[in-house]
Design an enzyme around this catalytic site. Sequence first.
Site, PDB file in Angstrom:
ATOM      1  N   ASP A 189      91.588 -28.848 105.471  1.00 16.82           N
ATOM      2  CA  ASP A 189      91.632 -28.817 103.972  1.00 16.82           C
ATOM      3  C   ASP A 189      90.578 -29.224 103.531  1.00 16.82           C
ATOM      4  O   ASP A 189      88.708 -29.874 104.558  1.00 16.82           O
ATOM      5  CB  ASP A 189      92.701 -30.061 103.442  1.00 16.82           C
ATOM      6  CG  ASP A 189      92.741 -29.656 102.099  1.00 16.82           C
ATOM      7  OD1 ASP A 189      92.054 -29.678 101.121  1.00 16.82           O
ATOM      8  OD2 ASP A 189      94.572 -29.266 101.808  1.00 16.82           O
ATOM      9  N   HIS A 234      90.122 -25.707  98.610  1.00 18.03           N
ATOM     10  CA  HIS A 234      90.094 -26.741  99.536  1.00 18.03           C
ATOM     11  C   HIS A 234      89.228 -26.720 100.521  1.00 18.03           C
ATOM     12  O   HIS A 234      89.667 -27.002 102.092  1.00 18.03           O
ATOM     13  CB  HIS A 234      91.182 -27.002 100.122  1.00 18.03           C
ATOM     14  CG  HIS A 234      92.618 -26.794  99.390  1.00 18.03           C
ATOM     15  ND1 HIS A 234      92.878 -28.166  99.181  1.00 18.03           N
ATOM     16  CD2 HIS A 234      93.683 -26.742  98.254  1.00 18.03           C
ATOM     17  CE1 HIS A 234      93.466 -29.082  98.331  1.00 18.03           C
ATOM     18  NE2 HIS A 234      93.847 -27.724  98.005  1.00 18.03           N
ATOM     19  N   GLU A 247      95.062 -24.022  94.374  1.00 12.45           N
ATOM     20  CA  GLU A 247      94.807 -25.241  94.120  1.00 12.45           C
ATOM     21  C   GLU A 247      92.415 -24.521  93.764  1.00 12.45           C
ATOM     22  O   GLU A 247      91.900 -25.553  94.548  1.00 12.45           O
ATOM     23  CB  GLU A 247      94.216 -26.298  94.460  1.00 12.45           C
ATOM     24  CG  GLU A 247      96.394 -26.640  94.154  1.00 12.45           C
ATOM     25  CD  GLU A 247      96.078 -27.986  94.684  1.00 12.45           C
ATOM     26  OE1 GLU A 247      97.230 -29.055  93.573  1.00 12.45           O
ATOM     27  OE2 GLU A 247      96.019 -28.374  96.039  1.00 12.45           O
TER      28      GLU A 247
HETATM   29  C1  ACM Z   1      99.896 -27.615  97.956  1.00  9.31           C
HETATM   30  O1  ACM Z   1     100.667 -28.454  97.361  1.00  9.31           O
HETATM   31  N1  ACM Z   1      98.780 -27.795  97.285  1.00  9.31           N
HETATM   32  C2  ACM Z   1     100.843 -26.176  98.256  1.00  9.31           C
END
Ligand code: ACM
Length: 472
Positions: free
Chosen positions: A159, A220, A284
């Site tokens: 991440d 991410h 995201e």
């Molecule tokens: C997530 O909670 N961003 C998958």
Amino acid sequence: MIPAPKEISLLQGQLPVPEKLKLSSSKSISPDLLSALKLIRASVAEDDTGTETLLHRFSALPATDPDTYVLQIDPERITVSASSDNGFRYGFQSLMQLMQIHRKAGFIPCQRIIDSPQWSWRGLHLDVSRHFFEPDFVCQYLDWMASLKLNKFHWHLTDDQGWRIESKLYPRLTEIGAWRKAEDGSSYGGFYTHAEIHRIVDHATALGIEVIPELDLPGHCLAVLAAYPQFACFPKDFEVMNTWGISDDILCAGNDEVLSFLKEIFSELAELFPGRYFHLGGDEAPKARWKACPKCQKRIVELGLKDEEALQSWLFRELAAHLKTLGKEVIGWDEILDGEIDSEPLVTVWRGDGIEADRKAIKNGNRIILCPNQFLYFDWFQAEAENEPGAFGITTLEKVYSFELSDYDQDKSGLILGAQANVWTEQMDSPGRVRYMLFPRIYALAELLWSSSQNRSWSDFQNRLAELESAL
Ligand code: ACM
Ligand code: ZN
């Protein structure tokens, strides 16, 4: 017991709670299975003492779930019957719980349990990027899962805040990407070497748990960009993120070097994981950079794509095709449904109550793993109390227990494989804190996945939970 078995019949008599078990089995029980069962319970006798415990393999009936087991407690012996290794594991885990519950009383009432799981995907996720957890703790986590018959470990390995898996091809991923600057100026981080990954995966395999690694992309990815800034749309000196949130800087999808990097890294890392699935993230990923990037825009035009979401879908398809050559199926977060995907990828449905993404996935023919944050995010608060750790909303034990998977498949598409709870660790900086957030909600998770709706009741569950906790 938790999760509640399908059928329990009480028999005459009782068995003294064994100090040790003496396993006897026919040749059809492999040495691997025997050592796996010993892993579940160290008090399996190596010598000739202990309560006789027969392992009996029966041939699977066509209509029977291969994970079915029969556990019979007689006054002088225990019999675990199953047709698959996992069936034996589950029967053995039930036996361990019975021994624990009745230890104080000293006797287990004789009984026969016939049991099988309701859902095949009974998962738990762990984010090791926001905080890093040592291999021993990950193995402990797997032990907790196995004790409740959970069978899929979704390992969120990368991440913005840290890349946590060694790559021999791209060493800067851990030299740079595994470390971030803490508030006091010190360096925080860590990663798993290939040897450590092997140890953890072997432990999971012995427990009957499949490991699903996740490399989250194209968003991410700040830890990647800190190590290899040339993979950004607009290269500069990036730093591994040391706050929580979402980064606008993501991998450039117009750069062929990025595609080669991803394919090489998947080829390298796929070999470490014997399971069928690889999770590619997809959540995201803001598109501001792609909108402004000449390379991304050129790719969109050349491929005749509709927009940036379609570009992400294209990237996902390219990687899915590559992973297929490595024998893997891919999974993505439900944002992958915002673009154009075929029906092959599995979808982890996470946003809100999950209904909208669930419907979309069913319409598109994708298999679904449910983990809607309103019910199954274990980083959310467990209660409203002051100083209670957590984030976002509240998912009490009762709320988790109330989750009903069959509500998500009213048309009986059969596309729902099961569910998992997600453990994002922004607010969990130690194993103790993870344990606090996991228990007792993990019990509710296990029961809603293993036991059928008819076998579940909130009041009965509370009684069984109290019984189990008082035996700990
Ligand atoms: C997530 O909670 N961003 C998958
Ligand atoms: Zn770009």
